[in-house]
Motif scaffolding. Structure first.
Motif, PDB file in Angstrom:
ATOM      1  N   GLY A 179       0.835  -1.197   0.000  1.00  0.00           N
ATOM      2  CA  GLY A 179       0.000   0.000   0.000  1.00  0.00           C
ATOM      3  C   GLY A 179       0.871   1.249   0.000  1.00  0.00           C
ATOM      4  N   SER A 180       0.263   2.367   0.307  1.00  0.00           N
ATOM      5  CA  SER A 180       0.951   3.650   0.200  1.00  0.00           C
ATOM      6  C   SER A 180       1.510   4.126   1.541  1.00  0.00           C
ATOM      7  CB  SER A 180      -0.021   4.703  -0.339  1.00  0.00           C
ATOM      8  OG  SER A 180      -1.110   4.863   0.569  1.00  0.00           O
ATOM      9  N   VAL A 181       2.355   5.135   1.457  1.00  0.00           N
ATOM     10  CA  VAL A 181       2.771   5.855   2.668  1.00  0.00           C
ATOM     11  C   VAL A 181       1.618   6.794   3.014  1.00  0.00           C
ATOM     12  CG1 VAL A 181       4.427   7.464   3.663  1.00  0.00           C
ATOM     13  CG2 VAL A 181       5.193   5.748   2.008  1.00  0.00           C
ATOM     14  N   PRO A 182       0.939   6.567   4.131  1.00  0.00           N
ATOM     15  CA  PRO A 182      -0.299   7.306   4.390  1.00  0.00           C
ATOM     16  C   PRO A 182      -0.081   8.761   4.776  1.00  0.00           C
ATOM     17  CG  PRO A 182       0.173   5.804   6.194  1.00  0.00           C
ATOM     18  CD  PRO A 182       1.206   5.535   5.143  1.00  0.00           C
ATOM     19  N   ASP A 183      -0.977   9.585   4.314  1.00  0.00           N
ATOM     20  CA  ASP A 183      -0.945  11.017   4.607  1.00  0.00           C
ATOM     21  C   ASP A 183      -1.141  11.293   6.100  1.00  0.00           C
ATOM     22  OD1 ASP A 183      -0.892  13.743   3.352  1.00  0.00           O
ATOM     23  OD2 ASP A 183      -2.835  13.884   4.352  1.00  0.00           O
ATOM     24  N   PHE A 184      -1.846  10.386   6.795  1.00  0.00           N
ATOM     25  CA  PHE A 184      -2.163  10.647   8.209  1.00  0.00           C
ATOM     26  C   PHE A 184      -0.923  10.704   9.100  1.00  0.00           C
ATOM     27  CE2 PHE A 184      -2.824   5.902   8.159  1.00  0.00           C
ATOM     28  CZ  PHE A 184      -1.850   5.550   9.090  1.00  0.00           C
ATOM     29  N   LEU A 185       0.201  10.215   8.615  1.00  0.00           N
ATOM     30  CA  LEU A 185       1.421  10.250   9.426  1.00  0.00           C
ATOM     31  C   LEU A 185       1.825  11.684   9.758  1.00  0.00           C
ATOM     32  CD1 LEU A 185       3.519   7.473   7.655  1.00  0.00           C
ATOM     33  CD2 LEU A 185       2.382   7.315   9.875  1.00  0.00           C
ATOM     34  N   SER A 186       1.426  12.621   8.919  1.00  0.00           N
ATOM     35  CA  SER A 186       1.771  14.028   9.160  1.00  0.00           C
ATOM     36  C   SER A 186       1.058  14.599  10.380  1.00  0.00           C
ATOM     37  CB  SER A 186       1.433  14.874   7.926  1.00  0.00           C
ATOM     38  OG  SER A 186       0.034  14.862   7.685  1.00  0.00           O
ATOM     39  N   LYS A 187       0.064  13.879  10.890  1.00  0.00           N
ATOM     40  CA  LYS A 187      -0.656  14.332  12.092  1.00  0.00           C
ATOM     41  C   LYS A 187       0.095  13.980  13.380  1.00  0.00           C
ATOM     42  CE  LYS A 187      -5.160  13.770   9.811  1.00  0.00           C
ATOM     43  NZ  LYS A 187      -6.454  13.024   9.830  1.00  0.00           N
ATOM     44  N   LEU A 188       1.089  13.133  13.262  1.00  0.00           N
ATOM     45  CA  LEU A 188       1.849  12.711  14.447  1.00  0.00           C
ATOM     46  C   LEU A 188       2.966  13.727  14.693  1.00  0.00           C
ATOM     47  CD1 LEU A 188       2.009   8.891  13.652  1.00  0.00           C
ATOM     48  CD2 LEU A 188       0.345  10.110  15.078  1.00  0.00           C
ATOM     49  N   LYS A 189       2.587  14.885  15.180  1.00  0.00           N
ATOM     50  CA  LYS A 189       3.459  16.059  15.242  1.00  0.00           C
ATOM     51  C   LYS A 189       4.670  15.891  16.139  1.00  0.00           C
ATOM     52  CE  LYS A 189       0.670  18.523  12.627  1.00  0.00           C
ATOM     53  NZ  LYS A 189       1.045  18.846  11.233  1.00  0.00           N
ATOM     54  N   ASN A 190       4.640  14.919  17.045  1.00  0.00           N
ATOM     55  CA  ASN A 190       5.747  14.756  17.986  1.00  0.00           C
ATOM     56  C   ASN A 190       6.832  13.808  17.478  1.00  0.00           C
ATOM     57  OD1 ASN A 190       4.757  16.445  20.151  1.00  0.00           O
ATOM     58  ND2 ASN A 190       3.196  14.890  20.495  1.00  0.00           N
ATOM     59  N   LEU A 191       6.646  13.252  16.289  1.00  0.00           N
ATOM     60  CA  LEU A 191       7.609  12.283  15.774  1.00  0.00           C
ATOM     61  C   LEU A 191       8.993  12.906  15.606  1.00  0.00           C
ATOM     62  CD1 LEU A 191       5.858  10.182  12.963  1.00  0.00           C
ATOM     63  CD2 LEU A 191       6.541   9.430  15.250  1.00  0.00           C
ATOM     64  N   THR A 192       9.997  12.218  16.148  1.00  0.00           N
ATOM     65  CA  THR A 192      11.389  12.590  15.905  1.00  0.00           C
ATOM     66  C   THR A 192      12.070  11.569  14.998  1.00  0.00           C
ATOM     67  OG1 THR A 192      12.182  11.419  17.874  1.00  0.00           O
ATOM     68  CG2 THR A 192      11.570  13.735  18.139  1.00  0.00           C
ATOM     69  N   PHE A 193      11.439  10.403  14.833  1.00  0.00           N
ATOM     70  CA  PHE A 193      12.029   9.339  14.027  1.00  0.00           C
ATOM     71  C   PHE A 193      10.907   8.576  13.330  1.00  0.00           C
ATOM     72  CE2 PHE A 193      13.716   5.087  13.283  1.00  0.00           C
ATOM     73  CZ  PHE A 193      15.005   5.325  12.848  1.00  0.00           C
ATOM     74  N   LEU A 194      11.003   8.459  11.997  1.00  0.00           N
ATOM     75  CA  LEU A 194      10.017   7.719  11.208  1.00  0.00           C
ATOM     76  C   LEU A 194      10.758   6.801  10.243  1.00  0.00           C
ATOM     77  CD1 LEU A 194       7.164   7.098  10.202  1.00  0.00           C
ATOM     78  CD2 LEU A 194       7.293   9.138   8.754  1.00  0.00           C
ATOM     79  N   ASP A 195      10.552   5.503  10.402  1.00  0.00           N
ATOM     80  CA  ASP A 195      11.252   4.517   9.591  1.00  0.00           C
ATOM     81  C   ASP A 195      10.259   3.523   9.003  1.00  0.00           C
ATOM     82  OD1 ASP A 195      12.902   2.649   8.430  1.00  0.00           O
ATOM     83  OD2 ASP A 195      14.013   2.153  10.244  1.00  0.00           O
ATOM     84  N   LEU A 196      10.102   3.590   7.680  1.00  0.00           N
ATOM     85  CA  LEU A 196       9.226   2.658   6.955  1.00  0.00           C
ATOM     86  C   LEU A 196      10.043   1.861   5.933  1.00  0.00           C
ATOM     87  CD1 LEU A 196       6.251   5.124   6.227  1.00  0.00           C
ATOM     88  CD2 LEU A 196       6.554   3.623   8.203  1.00  0.00           C
TER      89      LEU A 196
END
Length: 326
Positions: A129-146
């Motif tokens: 599937g896709s990289v979801p747009d909703f990830l941008s709502k997780l404003k506190n993220l310092t690390f994102l690994d997909l």
């Protein structure tokens, strides 16, 4: 004596949860996650009659509130989709599913509810599937690994709204389309950017030249055109890998940051000559092979410490460690 015996018996039979630290709501969610994964051996320590804060592996509780703040499941046999129940751990700050044999399906939409997340790693799985747009709502993220999945489609431009990111890993997927123009407008921190080993195409947005990326990996894509704006005298860039693309620009006039220690531009269509300024850099790695470069390799610095494979298969580069110029 009989009364004493009864008292001891009653005390012995009291539920083990009598002094349990684990929040009952969190425990119920975790047991649901275990059930949704088919009660795997990897989660064997998750037992209803033990305390999830003290006895369960892969789980961490806050020492004050005893709410679950970390769920890290990695390196084992686990199959199925990420359960929706993960979204029902409201105090979660770290969520990691990593190197699991057969975790499939899309990125779970319920993750959008985890607004306190600072660390999200869903890597070395079989996600599609896709990289979801909703990830941008997780404003506190310092690390994102997909990374190391089979995610497809384009990269959502909204990820540039994550102002606290230290690192963004989207490498080793099947992503297509261009790098979003918005990736030149990260506010706050400029993340280490990993977009390598995809099928990204088009030109690198010039807007990326406005930011000072310390570490950027774009190799093994189908990117074309100019990339010279990624460099610059006043930047603090240390690591750039643009190899195995279709990039085409004149290297002669590129001004490299003095901080640069790793440069890989092999297998492109880059032309011109190697700037003399390269001798002033403390390069630990260099590869300019399989391009269209010409002229003498500047003498000095680290340039002659690399072997011929760093420079070979160019149009007319010469000088040590290649053959001498005629």
């Amino acid at each position: 004596m009989k009364t004493l015996f009864l008292s001891i018996l009653i005390f012995t039979l009291l539920p083990l949860s009598f002094s349990e630290l684990c929040n009952p709501s969190d425990k119920k969610v975790l047991l649901q996650i275990k059930q949704d994964f088919g009660n795997p051996y990897l989660l064997a320590s998750w037992k209803s009659d033990t305390d999830c804060c003290t006895d369960w592996y892969q789980v961490e509780c806050d020492s004050t509130t005893n709410r679950i703040i970390s769920l890290t499941i990695f390196s084992g046999n686990l199959s199925g989709q990420i359960p929706a129940a993960v979204g029902d751990l409201p105090y979660l700050k770290t969520l990691e599913f990593h190197k699991l044999t057969d975790v499939t399906g899309p990125i779970q939409p319920a993750i959008a509810k985890l607004t306190q997340l600072t660390f999200l790693r869903l890597s070395w799985l079989n996600l599609t599937g896709s990289v979801p747009d909703f990830l941008s709502k997780l404003k506190n993220l310092t690390f994102l690994d997909l990374s190391f999945n089979s995610l497809s489609g384009s990269i959502p431009s909204s990820l540039s709204l994550l102002q606290n990111l230290d690192a963004l890993h989207l490498d080793r997927n099947k992503l297509t389309g261009p790098i979003p123009e918005s990736f030149g407008t990260f506010k706050g921190k400029v993340p280490w950017l990993y977009l390598a080993h995809n099928q990204l195409s088009g030109k690198i947005p010039a807007s990326l030249g406005n930011l000072d990326f310390e570490h950027i990996e774009l190799f093994r894509n189908k990117l074309e055109g100019d990339a010279s704006f990624l460099f610059g005298k006043n930047k603090t860039t240390q690591y750039i890998d643009l190899s195995r693309n279709l990039l085409e620009f004149n290297l002669s006039n590129v001004v490299f940051p003095t901080s640069l220690t790793y440069l890989d531009i092999n297998h492109n269509k880059i032309f011109g000559s190697l700037p003399a300024e390269l001798t002033q850099l403390n390069l630990q790695f260099l590869n300019v092979s399989y391009n269209r470069l010409c002229g003498q390799i500047p003498v000095g610095g680290k340039l002659q410490s690399f072997d011929y494979s760093t420079y070979f298969h160019n149009k007319c580069l010469c000088g040590a460690p290649l053959e001498s110029c005629k």
